[in-house]
Design a protein around this motif. Structure first.
Motif, PDB file in Angstrom:
ATOM      1  N   LEU A 186      40.345 -21.163 105.591  1.00  0.00           N
ATOM      2  CA  LEU A 186      40.009 -22.102 104.514  1.00  0.00           C
ATOM      3  C   LEU A 186      41.027 -22.068 103.374  1.00  0.00           C
ATOM      4  CD1 LEU A 186      36.154 -21.604 104.445  1.00  0.00           C
ATOM      5  CD2 LEU A 186      37.400 -23.655 105.177  1.00  0.00           C
ATOM      6  N   ASN A 187      41.900 -21.063 103.382  1.00  0.00           N
ATOM      7  CA  ASN A 187      42.946 -20.953 102.371  1.00  0.00           C
ATOM      8  C   ASN A 187      44.305 -21.423 102.887  1.00  0.00           C
ATOM      9  OD1 ASN A 187      42.028 -19.325  99.768  1.00  0.00           O
ATOM     10  ND2 ASN A 187      40.847 -18.588 101.527  1.00  0.00           N
ATOM     11  N   LEU A 188      44.328 -21.958 104.104  1.00  0.00           N
ATOM     12  CA  LEU A 188      45.589 -22.361 104.720  1.00  0.00           C
ATOM     13  C   LEU A 188      45.596 -23.852 105.027  1.00  0.00           C
ATOM     14  CD1 LEU A 188      45.947 -19.437 107.292  1.00  0.00           C
ATOM     15  CD2 LEU A 188      47.099 -19.671 105.071  1.00  0.00           C
ATOM     16  N   ASN A 189      46.787 -24.399 105.134  1.00  0.00           N
ATOM     17  CA  ASN A 189      46.949 -25.768 105.614  1.00  0.00           C
ATOM     18  C   ASN A 189      46.971 -25.684 107.142  1.00  0.00           C
ATOM     19  OD1 ASN A 189      47.894 -28.209 106.580  1.00  0.00           O
ATOM     20  ND2 ASN A 189      49.419 -28.458 104.960  1.00  0.00           N
ATOM     21  N   PRO A 190      45.945 -26.213 107.833  1.00  0.00           N
ATOM     22  CA  PRO A 190      45.880 -26.064 109.287  1.00  0.00           C
ATOM     23  C   PRO A 190      46.985 -26.803 110.041  1.00  0.00           C
ATOM     24  CG  PRO A 190      44.163 -27.545 108.513  1.00  0.00           C
ATOM     25  CD  PRO A 190      44.817 -26.970 107.284  1.00  0.00           C
ATOM     26  N   LYS A 191      47.724 -27.658 109.347  1.00  0.00           N
ATOM     27  CA  LYS A 191      48.836 -28.346 109.998  1.00  0.00           C
ATOM     28  C   LYS A 191      50.100 -27.488 110.008  1.00  0.00           C
ATOM     29  CE  LYS A 191      47.084 -32.893 108.906  1.00  0.00           C
ATOM     30  NZ  LYS A 191      47.263 -34.127 108.173  1.00  0.00           N
ATOM     31  N   THR A 192      50.140 -26.449 109.160  1.00  0.00           N
ATOM     32  CA  THR A 192      51.356 -25.642 109.065  1.00  0.00           C
ATOM     33  C   THR A 192      51.145 -24.152 109.357  1.00  0.00           C
ATOM     34  OG1 THR A 192      51.039 -25.274 106.686  1.00  0.00           O
ATOM     35  CG2 THR A 192      52.354 -27.209 107.352  1.00  0.00           C
ATOM     36  N   HIS A 193      49.898 -23.643 109.207  1.00  0.00           N
ATOM     37  CA  HIS A 193      49.653 -22.203 109.370  1.00  0.00           C
ATOM     38  C   HIS A 193      48.283 -21.951 109.993  1.00  0.00           C
ATOM     39  CE1 HIS A 193      52.782 -22.289 106.268  1.00  0.00           C
ATOM     40  NE2 HIS A 193      53.110 -21.086 106.712  1.00  0.00           N
TER      41      HIS A 193
END
Length: 140
Positions: A68-75
């Protein structure tokens, strides 16, 4: 809220999360709360909550919190290390894991997870380190 779609196309029911009947009660970047029933699926041979089931619950809470603290498109998050102290046994009912951040960095995160019973008694305390992995565009 069990349909948290943190990874597109993944059916949580077909993962360890589904096998252990883990459900999500709260999910924000600052706290994830999930529950797991205690019964035959999660027992060790003596009829108590298996320490491995507690660890699976703790890592699930920490991993979803990190996601929830990450951009799922990059990490994406990957469990790197986990420890657990099993404080008291439990034979039945429900346990609740609450994950809160100790450190949220660029390449790693550390989460504190407290697992409690229905009365708020501490069952297990855990700390989980999550690696933050960049998605390699060449692998897609």
């Amino acid at each position: 809220m069990n349909e948290l779609n943190l990874v597109d196309g993944i059916n949580l029911e077909k993962t360890l999360i589904g096998a252990l009947d883990i459900t999500f009660k709260e999910a924000t970047p600052d706290k994830v709360v999930c529950e797991m029933p205690v019964g035959p699926k999660t027992h060790q041979p003596m009829g108590l909550l298996h320490g491995g089931a507690s660890v699976a619950l703790a890592e699930t809470a920490a991993s979803f919190a990190a996601a929830l603290n990450l951009n799922p498109k990059t990490h994406y998050p990957v469990g790197l290390e986990i420890n657990a102290n099993h404080i008291r046994g439990k034979k039945d009912g429900v346990v609740t894991a609450t994950a809160t951040p100790l450190h949220r960095g660029r390449t790693s995160m550390v989460w504190d997870i407290q697992i409690t019973d229905e009365e708020g008694k501490l069952i297990c305390i855990s700390r989980c380190t999550i690696a933050v992995v960049a998605i390699n565009k060449n692998e897609q």
